[in-house]
Each structure stands twice: as structure tokens, then as C-alpha cells.
Write a protein that holds these residues in place. Structure first.
Motif, short mmCIF file in Angstrom:
data_model
loop_
_atom_site.label_atom_id
_atom_site.label_comp_id
_atom_site.label_asym_id
_atom_site.label_seq_id
_atom_site.Cartn_x
_atom_site.Cartn_y
_atom_site.Cartn_z
N LYS A 48 0.84 -1.21 0.00
CA LYS A 48 0.00 0.00 0.00
C LYS A 48 0.87 1.25 0.00
CE LYS A 48 -3.40 2.42 2.89
NZ LYS A 48 -4.19 2.37 4.14
N PRO B 56 2.61 6.28 -7.58
CA PRO B 56 1.28 6.06 -8.17
C PRO B 56 1.27 6.06 -9.70
CG PRO B 56 1.49 8.30 -7.33
CD PRO B 56 2.71 7.57 -6.89
N GLU C 149 -10.96 -4.65 -3.10
CA GLU C 149 -12.05 -3.90 -2.47
C GLU C 149 -11.62 -2.47 -2.17
OE1 GLU C 149 -13.15 -6.13 0.97
OE2 GLU C 149 -13.93 -7.84 -0.20
N ARG C 150 -10.36 -2.32 -1.75
CA ARG C 150 -9.83 -0.98 -1.47
C ARG C 150 -9.77 -0.16 -2.75
NH1 ARG C 150 -4.47 0.29 -1.90
NH2 ARG C 150 -3.78 2.25 -0.97
N ASN C 151 -9.33 -0.75 -3.84
CA ASN C 151 -9.26 -0.03 -5.12
C ASN C 151 -10.65 0.37 -5.61
OD1 ASN C 151 -6.47 -0.20 -5.26
ND2 ASN C 151 -6.47 -2.12 -6.40
N GLU C 152 -11.62 -0.51 -5.36
CA GLU C 152 -13.00 -0.21 -5.78
C GLU C 152 -13.56 0.96 -4.99
OE1 GLU C 152 -17.21 -2.64 -6.46
OE2 GLU C 152 -15.43 -3.70 -5.72
N LYS C 153 -13.31 0.99 -3.68
CA LYS C 153 -13.78 2.08 -2.83
C LYS C 153 -13.15 3.41 -3.22
CE LYS C 153 -14.73 -0.72 1.28
NZ LYS C 153 -14.29 -1.04 2.69
N LEU C 154 -11.87 3.36 -3.59
CA LEU C 154 -11.14 4.59 -3.95
C LEU C 154 -11.32 4.98 -5.42
CD1 LEU C 154 -7.78 3.93 -2.02
CD2 LEU C 154 -9.67 5.43 -1.33
N GLY C 155 -12.07 4.18 -6.16
CA GLY C 155 -12.32 4.49 -7.56
C GLY C 155 -11.12 4.37 -8.45
N ARG C 156 -10.21 3.44 -8.11
CA ARG C 156 -8.97 3.28 -8.88
C ARG C 156 -9.07 2.29 -10.03
NH1 ARG C 156 -4.29 3.04 -4.15
NH2 ARG C 156 -4.41 5.23 -3.51
N SER D 23 1.30 4.12 -3.01
CA SER D 23 1.04 5.54 -2.76
C SER D 23 2.25 6.39 -3.14
CB SER D 23 0.70 5.76 -1.28
OG SER D 23 -0.44 5.01 -0.93
N GLU E 106 0.32 -4.94 -6.21
CA GLU E 106 -0.62 -5.51 -5.24
C GLU E 106 -0.75 -7.01 -5.43
OE1 GLU E 106 -3.51 -1.58 -4.66
OE2 GLU E 106 -3.83 -2.96 -6.34
#
Length: 324
Positions: free
Chosen positions: A9, A16, A314-321, A13, A33
Motif C-alpha cells: 500500500k 502512483p 475492495e480498497r481499489n473499488e472504494k477509492l475508484g482506482r 502511494s 498488489e
């Protein structure tokens, strides 16, 4: 998330805009990832299966007596049991330090080559036979020293009852320009290839097929159960392929580094002699415990990998990546 997940992670960051850290539309994660998932699964597997790994090595290591004579597999097993009874905690944790360090030194080259070749050949990080073959050959020089140290830690358990200090092993290797750390590299390449083709390529494909059949039949079996079933089916094939190679590694890597090294030809001769005296029981020492280890190892590795990768997705989906 695991420590490996946190590191990945942080890196994603920090860099990117680097292609290696760009999230792919097809699977919802970046190559970095994906690597983090593999390393997380590897660390999880290492901690869980270490006692079985140690026990299997001792069964194979005790194939020869103090005078160099071949020992009946039943006697070797009894001797391994005695070591564990006398020092259960020490025996169970023996070699875990080098193995955990090896998650970085061993797995980063292996998974790096595996996933790198898989991405380079247009498979979006899904390993195939070409990737498995390339990774097995190219990563062997990085992996072998760690495996050698791990096995040397247990090499004198029978006489001392304790693990050999890592610093002492490194000093002994240093006295010979660290050449002893590369004993057994050729059997390792074969072992790694069999491991990669069955464990990293075959098991996920089999698990996906089992999941499909479960969903079709509404059997109500979860992902973890499908993982265990596929590992149980793959493991006997994997052990049949790797057990003789594992024997060669143990013979070549548990010999004292202060003395003369055992060549591949001499190691093969030892296994042949074992087969003449004890038949298939001699050739396949540790086969039963090896299958049990493989089921545990494969299941824990893939479950850890899946958990970590799903967390990233799931984290990428939440952050719109994830690209649309």
C-alpha cells in the motif's frame, strides 16, 4: 491487512504513476498488489506449516545412521519423533527465522519472475507453464542459500538437541567463500518447477473449476473448502514429483559445511542404495507427511493470497482506482 499488504500500500502511494503500480481493469489490482498478495500468502503459509516442514526434513535426514549405513524408514521416523518429544517447541520453530526472511529473499525473486513473465506474455499476471519454468530457473540462485541455512539449522538436532545458530552457519560458509550455500541448486530447480506448475499454476485453475461446479450445483461449499479440496487433489501429484528431489536436497544440504560437499551423483547413488535396501519405502521417505504438508501449505498459501488480493481489490473499488 498483513504487514506485506501495508508495505505494498505504501509503495503504491509513493509511486502512483509507475506502470507496476497501476490498477488493471481486468482483475482490479496492480502488479505490485498482486505481488503483495503472493508475499502475504507465503508468509501466512510459512508460519502455519513450519512444524510439518521440520518433521519431514528430519525423517529424510535420518535415512543414514551415524556410521553412514542406511536406516529403516520406521527407525528414522522413530528418531524424528524422539527429537520432537525432547524439544517440541525448538523442533517446531527450527528454521522459521530463515524461512520468514526467505519470504523476501526467496519469494520476491520467484514471484517476481513468475508474475513478471506472466504479465510480459500477456496473461495479466496469471502464471502459466512458461512463467513457471522461467521463474524456477532464474530464482534458484536466490532461493538456495536460504534453504541451505534452514536445513543446516536442523542438521545437528540428533546430536545436540538444539538448532544451530544462523551466525555460525554463515561463518562456516564464509570460510569457503560462501560456496556451500549453493549446494543442491540443481535439484532445487526441478523442485521449484514441479512446485510452480502444480501449486501456482495447476491449483488455482483446479480451484476455479471446483468453484464453478459448486456454484452450478448450489452445494453451499465456500471458497476455503474449495481451496482445501483442490489442494488435496493436487498435493499427491506434487509430492510424487518432488519427493525424490527433496531427498536429494536434504542429502546435499545437511552434510557438514566444514567437510567435503556431496555431489549430485553421490546423492543419487544414496537414494538408489536406499531403494535397493528398502524398496519404494526408501525412495519415498517422508511421502505421507509430505502430502499432508503440501495440502496445508498450498491451502494456507492460496487462502492468504486470496484474502490479501481481495483486500486490495475492495480498497481499489472504494477509492475508484479501477479503470472503467
Amino acid at each position: 491487512p498483513s504487514f506485506v499488504c501495508q508495505v505494498s500500500k505504501m509503495l503504491s502511494s509513493t509511486f502512483p504513476n509507475t506502470a507496476y503500480f497501476q490498477v488493471k481493469k481486468k482483475n482490479g489490482v496492480s502488479p505490485a498488489e498482486m505481488m503483495g498478495g503472493y508475499l502475504g500468502g507465503s508468509a501466512f503459509q510459512t508460519v502455519i506449516d513450519n512444524p510439518v516442514t521440520a518433521y519431514r526434513q528430519l525423517i529424510q535426514q535420518f535415512a543414514k545412521g551415524d556410521k553412514g549405513e542406511m536406516v529403516d524408514p520406521k527407525v528414522a521416523r522413530q528418531q524424528a519423533n524422539t527429537v520432537f518429544k525432547n524439544n517440541p517447541l525448538g523442533a517446531s520453530l527450527s528454521g522459521i527465522g530463515p524461512r520468514l526472511v526467505g519470504v523476501g529473499f526467496k519469494r520476491i525473486p520467484k514471484f517476481g519472475f513468475l508474475l513478471g513473465i506472466a504479465y510480459a506474455t500477456g496473461n495479466d499476471g496469471k502464471p502459466d507453464l512458461i512463467a513457471a519454468t522461467g521463474a524456477s530457473i532464474l530464482s534458484a540462485p536466490f532461493i538456495n542459500p536460504i534453504r541451505m541455512i534452514e536445513k543446516q539449522q536442523r542438521a545437528e538436532f540428533k546430536t545436540t538437541g538444539v538448532t544451530k545458530p544462523i551466525l555460525e552457519i554463515v561463518k562456516e560458509a564464509g570460510a569457503k567463500n560462501f560456496r556451500p550455500l549453493f549446494r543442491g541448486t540443481l535439484p532445487l530447480m526441478g523442485h521449484s518447477l514441479a512446485s510452480a506448475t502444480t501449486g501456482l499454476v495447476g491449483q488455482p485453475q483446479l480451484q476455479a473449476w471446483i468453484n464453478g461446479k459448486i456454484n452450478e450445483g448450489n452445494l453451499g461449499i465456500g471458497q476455503f473448502a474449495a481451496n482445501m479440496i483442490s489442494s488435496a487433489l493436487v498435493s499427491p501429484i506434487y509430492i510424487m514429483m518432488t519427493n525424490p528431489l527433496s531427498r536429494l536436497e536434504v542429502i546435499m544440504q545437511t552434510n557438514s559445511m566444514k567437510g567435503k560437499s556431496i555431489t549430485l551423483r553421490e546423492a543419487i547413488a544414496t537414494v538408489v542404495q536406499d531403494s535397493k535396501e528398502f524398496g519404494l519405502r526408501g525412495v519415498f521417505r517422508g511421502q505421507g507427511i509430505g502430502i499432508a504438508k503440501a495440502i496445508v501449505s498450498l491451502s494456507m498459501f492460496h487462502q492468504g493470497r486470496i484474502w490479501c488480493t481481495e483486500w486490495f481489490r475492495e480498497r481499489n473499488e472504494k477509492l475508484g482506482r479501477i479503470p472503467l
